[in-house]
Design an enzyme around this catalytic site. Structure first.
Site, PDB file in Angstrom:
ATOM      1  N   ASP A   1      13.379  -8.383   4.666  1.00 41.53           N
ATOM      2  CA  ASP A   1      11.557  -9.532   4.642  1.00 41.53           C
ATOM      3  C   ASP A   1      11.567 -10.157   4.103  1.00 41.53           C
ATOM      4  O   ASP A   1      12.458 -11.590   4.391  1.00 41.53           O
ATOM      5  CB  ASP A   1      10.863  -7.963   4.094  1.00 41.53           C
ATOM      6  CG  ASP A   1       9.597  -7.954   4.331  1.00 41.53           C
ATOM      7  OD1 ASP A   1       9.100  -8.336   5.599  1.00 41.53           O
ATOM      8  OD2 ASP A   1       8.553  -8.206   3.647  1.00 41.53           O
TER       9      ASP A   1
ATOM     10  N   HIS B   1      11.551  -1.669  11.336  1.00 40.14           N
ATOM     11  CA  HIS B   1      11.511  -2.465   9.982  1.00 40.14           C
ATOM     12  C   HIS B   1      11.958  -2.432   8.813  1.00 40.14           C
ATOM     13  O   HIS B   1      13.115  -2.964   8.332  1.00 40.14           O
ATOM     14  CB  HIS B   1      10.574  -3.285   9.698  1.00 40.14           C
ATOM     15  CG  HIS B   1      10.091  -3.968   9.018  1.00 40.14           C
ATOM     16  ND1 HIS B   1      11.093  -5.190   9.625  1.00 40.14           N
ATOM     17  CD2 HIS B   1       9.772  -4.348   7.719  1.00 40.14           C
ATOM     18  CE1 HIS B   1      10.759  -6.458   8.401  1.00 40.14           C
ATOM     19  NE2 HIS B   1       9.659  -6.401   7.615  1.00 40.14           N
TER      20      HIS B   1
END
Length: 296
Positions: A108, A274
């Protein structure tokens, strides 16, 4: 804090001018830097760091302003929180530990710091693994309604000071839980202990401000840096591994996207949401360990 998450690791704090970077350091072997994402801290790596530490000297910091790291407030150009500045923090941190060259696994926001460091200081990074990320320029160029609905915080946090800060101040815990639920396929993948640590950090107004400034930078100076690299045909020279969620059906796949930015790219999809290192640690290690052992 290290005991429940990183057994055998030691706390290290690097004083780097306008920032103090908190990190956990453990293991032995070639140096490996783990860079977490939003809205987490270095604790995001607690399910993979012990296994990696059997092969590498693992350094797991909190990014500037996140967790227990500190830094200045925002500035009009968002230079204090751009990925170039955050990458400079990591070079400084690793130098305090005696490492001039190292591998990076980034997730991320941490992966955005990682690829910026690969482009800015190519001699520093021996190998780079990007979890769930394609370049910021690509993200904005490909953004559509589906992206906006799922990743609305990209737009919210890019708003001027102090609108997002005021909105998050209203109920930080609720916003954090909502964000984490949207990021995973199984919410119980985030352990109660890790969740409590994320809440402890997110409760600090300074941490929320740093996160928001991170996204303001992504909508301004980070995007400019990406476009400058594209115009100059600067590419990532070190080996690059890309892992992404199998639920991401966008085309072209991330390997093809990254081949426009890097010379040596490989990658695979993983069946998870994620937060890869927490949702699918074994699968992440199956891919990451051989790659790093070949190239780090």
């Amino acid at each position: 804090m290290s005991a429940p998450f990183f057994p055998g690791f030691e706390v290290h704090r690097a004083e780097l001018g306008d920032a103090t970077i908190h990190a956990e350091v453990g293991g032995s072997g070639p140096p490996l830097l783990l860079l977490h994402g939003y809205p987490q801290t270095h604790v995001a790596w607690h399910r993979v760091a012990p296994a990696l530490a059997r092969h590498f000297t693992v350094v797991a910091p909190d990014l500037r302003g996140y967790g227990d790291s500190t830094g200045p407030g925002g500035d009009p150009l968002h230079i204090h929180h751009c990925k170039r500045t955050l990458g400079g923090d990591q070079v400084g941190l690793m130098k305090t530990l005696g490492f001039d060259r190292f591998a990076i696994v980034g997730h991320d926001r941490g992966a955005r710091v990682g690829y910026r460091l690969c482009l800015d200081q190519p001699g520093v990074v021996s190998a780079f693994t990007s979890l769930t990320v394609v370049p910021t320029e690509v993200m904005w160029r490909r953004a559509n309604m589906d992206f906006g609905l799922k990743a609305f915080h990209w737009y919210l946090f890019a708003q001027p000071f102090d609108l997002p800060e005021r909105l998050l101040d209203a109920d930080p815990a609720y916003f954090l839980d909502w964000s984490l639920r949207c990021a995973v396929l199984r919410f119980d993948a985030v352990t109660p202990q890790a969740l409590a640590e994320y809440h402890r950090a997110f409760a600090k107004a300074s941490v929320r401000h740093a996160m928001i400034e991170d996204y303001r930078a992504a909508a301004s100076i980070d995007l400019r840096h990406d476009n400058e690299d594209l115009s100059a045909d600067r590419r990532i020279a070190c080996p690059l591994q890309v892992l992404w969620s199998a639920s991401n059906t966008a085309r072209p796949d991330p390997v093809e996207i990254w081949r426009q930015w890097a010379d040596h790219v490989e990658g695979a999809a993983i069946d998870c949401g994620h937060l890869m290192a927490e949702e699918a640690p074994d699968e992440v290690l199956v891919h990451v360990l051989p790659f790093l052992q070949r190239h780090a």
